[in-house]
Scaffold this motif. Structure first.
Motif, PDB file in Angstrom:
ATOM      1  N   ASN A  44      -4.844  50.981  30.450  1.00  0.00           N
ATOM      2  CA  ASN A  44      -5.522  50.762  29.175  1.00  0.00           C
ATOM      3  C   ASN A  44      -4.522  50.433  28.070  1.00  0.00           C
ATOM      4  O   ASN A  44      -4.732  49.516  27.282  1.00  0.00           O
ATOM      5  N   ARG A  45      -3.424  51.179  28.033  1.00  0.00           N
ATOM      6  CA  ARG A  45      -2.433  50.927  26.986  1.00  0.00           C
ATOM      7  C   ARG A  45      -1.807  49.547  27.145  1.00  0.00           C
ATOM      8  O   ARG A  45      -1.594  48.834  26.162  1.00  0.00           O
ATOM      9  N   ALA A  46      -1.505  49.159  28.388  1.00  0.00           N
ATOM     10  CA  ALA A  46      -0.906  47.844  28.620  1.00  0.00           C
ATOM     11  C   ALA A  46      -1.843  46.722  28.196  1.00  0.00           C
ATOM     12  O   ALA A  46      -1.435  45.768  27.518  1.00  0.00           O
ATOM     13  N   LEU A  47      -3.113  46.839  28.577  1.00  0.00           N
ATOM     14  CA  LEU A  47      -4.080  45.798  28.228  1.00  0.00           C
ATOM     15  C   LEU A  47      -4.354  45.780  26.733  1.00  0.00           C
ATOM     16  O   LEU A  47      -4.540  44.707  26.135  1.00  0.00           O
ATOM     17  N   ARG A  48      -4.399  46.963  26.130  1.00  0.00           N
ATOM     18  CA  ARG A  48      -4.630  47.031  24.683  1.00  0.00           C
ATOM     19  C   ARG A  48      -3.506  46.341  23.915  1.00  0.00           C
ATOM     20  O   ARG A  48      -3.745  45.635  22.935  1.00  0.00           O
ATOM     21  N   THR A  49      -2.273  46.538  24.366  1.00  0.00           N
ATOM     22  CA  THR A  49      -1.137  45.909  23.714  1.00  0.00           C
ATOM     23  C   THR A  49      -1.213  44.387  23.815  1.00  0.00           C
ATOM     24  O   THR A  49      -0.949  43.667  22.848  1.00  0.00           O
ATOM     25  N   LEU A  50      -1.605  43.883  24.984  1.00  0.00           N
ATOM     26  CA  LEU A  50      -1.735  42.436  25.159  1.00  0.00           C
ATOM     27  C   LEU A  50      -2.902  41.871  24.351  1.00  0.00           C
ATOM     28  O   LEU A  50      -2.846  40.741  23.856  1.00  0.00           O
ATOM     29  N   ALA A  51      -3.957  42.679  24.198  1.00  0.00           N
ATOM     30  CA  ALA A  51      -5.090  42.239  23.379  1.00  0.00           C
ATOM     31  C   ALA A  51      -4.685  42.128  21.918  1.00  0.00           C
ATOM     32  O   ALA A  51      -5.131  41.231  21.196  1.00  0.00           O
ATOM     33  N   GLU A  52      -3.805  43.036  21.473  1.00  0.00           N
ATOM     34  CA  GLU A  52      -3.347  43.014  20.081  1.00  0.00           C
ATOM     35  C   GLU A  52      -2.507  41.772  19.793  1.00  0.00           C
ATOM     36  O   GLU A  52      -2.450  41.319  18.650  1.00  0.00           O
ATOM     37  N   THR A  53      -1.869  41.227  20.797  1.00  0.00           N
ATOM     38  CA  THR A  53      -1.082  40.003  20.608  1.00  0.00           C
ATOM     39  C   THR A  53      -1.936  38.744  20.719  1.00  0.00           C
ATOM     40  O   THR A  53      -1.447  37.645  20.494  1.00  0.00           O
ATOM     41  N   GLY A  54      -3.201  38.909  21.116  1.00  0.00           N
ATOM     42  CA  GLY A  54      -4.115  37.775  21.188  1.00  0.00           C
ATOM     43  C   GLY A  54      -4.231  37.121  22.545  1.00  0.00           C
ATOM     44  O   GLY A  54      -4.925  36.109  22.690  1.00  0.00           O
TER      45      GLY A  54
END
Length: 228
Positions: A44-54
């Motif tokens: 979840n944290r990894a995907l959330r970080t990538l989502a924050e970068t767009g």
């Protein structure tokens, strides 16, 4: 893989190699956690970080997709004006023009989302480069949020420098525009009234509480450098 950074890098690799193409629905967190041999929270944290970068588009109940048209995001740090001037090879100087404590006009109240009559610290100061005006700082500080602002000695240190060490912030907004400089601003910058100057208007927040709003007016011809 047992760290979120390792999973982040592997997901990023799959996106860049087009193993997961733009618009593709990627496996859910449970399946990825099983594949990588880690906890779902780590995925979840990894995907959330990538989502924050767009790069990823995450929607509840709809899953996570590789963004069809990714938009790059720039992070702009609040600069220390003194360092900016010194980095340009000039000698820094500073002069406090005025300091007042009292209610703010409607435009400032709206920017800070405060009630009528709320007392604010209002500072007008000029930053100098080699004894020549560099920019005019017109700042309003909310002392209810920034403890010590009412008594700080802004004749010795600029509010820009003092706030960066005394007032944490979580987010903000920034407007950049070329505007005709009004007479008072032009006089402080030693240019003709009506000349076009680069004006930065910035408001910062500590969660839901407004910290400060500032208008930074530069002399005509100023160049703004940033890194993407």
């Amino acid at each position: 893989m047992n760290s979120w950074q390792e999973i982040h890098d592997e997901v990023l690799r799959r996106i860049h190699t087009r193993q997961w193409k733009p618009g593709d629905l990627i496996p859910n967190e449970t399946d990825l956690a099983q594949e990588f041999g880690c906890a779902r929270a780590t995925v979840n944290r990894a995907l959330r970080t990538l989502a924050e970068t767009g790069l990823l588009d995450r929607r509840r109940k709809a899953g996570t997709r590789v963004t069809l048209h990714p938009v790059g995001k720039a992070v702009i740090e609040i600069p220390l004006i003194r360092r900016d001037i010194e980095d340009r090879g000039a000698r820094y100087g500073y002069r406090l023009i005025s300091r007042q404590i009292g209610p703010a006009p409607a435009s400032i109240r709206a920017a800070l989302r405060i009630e009528t009559g709320t007392p604010l610290v209002h500072l007008l100061a000029c930053h100098l480069a080699d004894a020549r005006p560099y920019l005019l700082e017109d700042r309003w500080i909310n002392p209810a949020v920034v403890l010590g602002a009412e008594t700080a000695d802004f004749t010795r240190i600029s509010a820009n420098e003092w706030l960066l060490t005394h007032a944490p912030y979580t987010h903000g907004n920034l407007t950049i525009a070329a505007e005709p400089l009004p007479p008072q601003t032009a006089a402080a910058l030693q240019v003709a009234a009506g000349d076009a100057g680069l004006v930065l208007t910035r408001t910062t927040w500590d969660h839901a509480s407004a910290v400060t709003t500032v208008r930074l007016s530069h002399r005509p011809g100023h160049l703004l450098h940033s890194t993407l």
